[in-house]
Design a protein around this motif. Sequence first.
Motif, mmCIF file in Angstrom:
data_model
loop_
_atom_site.group_PDB
_atom_site.id
_atom_site.type_symbol
_atom_site.label_atom_id
_atom_site.label_comp_id
_atom_site.label_asym_id
_atom_site.label_seq_id
_atom_site.Cartn_x
_atom_site.Cartn_y
_atom_site.Cartn_z
ATOM 1 N N ALA A 290 -12.095 2.793 -7.482
ATOM 2 C CA ALA A 290 -11.537 1.459 -7.738
ATOM 3 C C ALA A 290 -12.640 0.514 -8.187
ATOM 4 C CB ALA A 290 -10.869 0.919 -6.479
ATOM 5 N N HIS A 298 -7.519 -7.366 -12.175
ATOM 6 C CA HIS A 298 -7.009 -6.169 -11.517
ATOM 7 C C HIS A 298 -5.484 -6.176 -11.544
ATOM 8 C CE1 HIS A 298 -11.049 -5.379 -9.843
ATOM 9 N NE2 HIS A 298 -11.095 -6.680 -9.609
ATOM 10 N N ASP A 299 -4.920 -5.056 -11.951
ATOM 11 C CA ASP A 299 -3.471 -4.864 -11.884
ATOM 12 C C ASP A 299 -3.210 -3.803 -10.820
ATOM 13 O OD1 ASP A 299 -0.777 -4.373 -12.182
ATOM 14 O OD2 ASP A 299 -0.802 -4.398 -14.367
ATOM 15 N N HIS A 300 -3.098 -4.240 -9.574
ATOM 16 C CA HIS A 300 -3.022 -3.296 -8.469
ATOM 17 C C HIS A 300 -1.687 -2.548 -8.431
ATOM 18 C CE1 HIS A 300 -6.859 -4.514 -6.843
ATOM 19 N NE2 HIS A 300 -6.495 -5.774 -6.837
ATOM 20 N N GLN A 301 -0.627 -3.143 -8.934
ATOM 21 C CA GLN A 301 0.650 -2.430 -8.972
ATOM 22 C C GLN A 301 0.560 -1.225 -9.908
ATOM 23 O OE1 GLN A 301 3.439 -2.716 -7.208
ATOM 24 N NE2 GLN A 301 2.512 -4.336 -5.979
ATOM 25 N N GLU A 303 -2.242 0.309 -10.688
ATOM 26 C CA GLU A 303 -3.157 1.259 -10.054
ATOM 27 C C GLU A 303 -2.422 2.104 -9.023
ATOM 28 O OE1 GLU A 303 -7.327 0.124 -9.173
ATOM 29 O OE2 GLU A 303 -6.650 -1.908 -9.623
ATOM 30 N N LEU A 304 -1.603 1.461 -8.203
ATOM 31 C CA LEU A 304 -0.848 2.204 -7.199
ATOM 32 C C LEU A 304 0.080 3.212 -7.857
ATOM 33 C CD1 LEU A 304 0.145 2.756 -4.312
ATOM 34 C CD2 LEU A 304 1.753 0.857 -4.594
ATOM 35 N N SER A 326 -14.514 2.057 -3.276
ATOM 36 C CA SER A 326 -14.400 0.658 -3.694
ATOM 37 C C SER A 326 -15.735 0.264 -4.312
ATOM 38 C CB SER A 326 -14.064 -0.204 -2.464
ATOM 39 O OG SER A 326 -13.865 -1.541 -2.814
ATOM 40 N N VAL A 341 -9.007 -4.658 -0.586
ATOM 41 C CA VAL A 341 -8.632 -3.689 -1.617
ATOM 42 C C VAL A 341 -7.579 -2.727 -1.080
ATOM 43 C CG1 VAL A 341 -9.469 -1.840 -3.117
ATOM 44 C CG2 VAL A 341 -10.876 -3.872 -2.764
ATOM 45 N N GLN A 344 -4.354 -4.545 -1.148
ATOM 46 C CA GLN A 344 -3.914 -4.802 -2.520
ATOM 47 C C GLN A 344 -3.375 -3.538 -3.180
ATOM 48 O OE1 GLN A 344 -7.512 -6.463 -4.084
ATOM 49 N NE2 GLN A 344 -7.133 -8.513 -3.266
ATOM 50 N N LEU A 345 -3.982 -2.397 -2.890
ATOM 51 C CA LEU A 345 -3.503 -1.124 -3.428
ATOM 52 C C LEU A 345 -2.352 -0.550 -2.611
ATOM 53 C CD1 LEU A 345 -6.875 0.664 -4.329
ATOM 54 C CD2 LEU A 345 -5.238 -0.390 -5.897
#
Length: 384
Positions: A290, A298-301, A303-304, A326, A341, A344-345
């Motif tokens: 990450a 950051h586009d955590h959605q 990334e998930l 991280s 993080v 967020q993830l």
Amino acid sequence: MAAGAEQRGAGLESAVRGGLRVLRERWMRGTRECGATAPAPLPASPHGAEGVSALQTLPIDVQLNIMSFLSPRDLCRLGSTSCYWRAAVQDPLLWRCFLLRDLPSWTSVDWKSLPDEEIFNKTFSEVSDNALYDYMAAYKRSCPQGRRSSKSSRPRYGAVTSFLQSLVTQAEPRFAMFGPGLEELDNSLVQKMMTCPEILLVAGLPHRQIHGIGSGVSFQFNNNQKFNIVTLYSTTSVERRRAREEQAVAVNKMFYQESSTVGNQQAMHYSVIAQVRKVCEVVDGFIYVANAEAHREHDHQEELARILAMIDPTLGPPNRPLLVLSCVSHVGVKRIPCVYVAHQLQLNLLHQPWMIQDTVAATLDGLLNGIEWLLEEANCKSAQ
């Protein structure tokens, strides 16, 4: 997102200050309120009271200020000195202050120790005496020192395992490594891993090329156990270099997006391409790198969604471990704390073991801690 991290950090500082103020007022009420957990201050006797320390006779707000400067370890030691201090040091609001104050500095957290997100969202004014979370237990469970002491108390069979492994030919554990931290950082994590034998020894040359987007390298951990990492990039090196020069976003060729509807909303869903699917079917675990630099977008959605595509249980055993590095480029870069993080993830949504570890690409700080955990988890799963 970087601004959000700064706002959250400022919010925590405000919460700690406000919490101590509320806690002082709460303690000043003493036992006059039903259900108060802190003991009432003992009045100083003009003739001296046996068994009552000078510290115990101070006003309760002074006691509180002194206790707030102690480390949690020293606070526990204070609690072992008398019944009075045992009750005093267990106050949930005091430990909530410690938790909010210290968690941004923790360098790792895992699936068993991630603090509930409610500690970020609730203000002290919303916390009542009848609905207090056990923040003391959460702190002990979550802090790296507590996790290390819990781990060290378990029986160790390292010597026996090493002997048995010498009798049996065992394949190297294999891990698939992917994520934006491999490509977006100013320092290359993979290049440092390949050129730093004093930290991580390369035990095998790159092999198993995957159409230009990945290759496998064998490493040796602690001059003992060998393992293989298949590094998967979003696209070819030429396309990545061009995207960096043009400051553009390269199209990720590892995934293809599929539309799905949940209720009345379109949900983001990814699947992996055929070549990557074959890798996911044979690896023993995953490493997600990450980008934890606070100044990045950051586009955590998304990334998930990509993490879920890689660890899809239809591609292999559902309990394979996931190590999240991280990562920042170098020590001077401001990072998003790993606990943030993890939330967020939304790592708490995953069903397999995971750990998130702060890592620095330029020095490999933190990497070996993560690799050690990953190998332990992979060996545990293979033994089962």
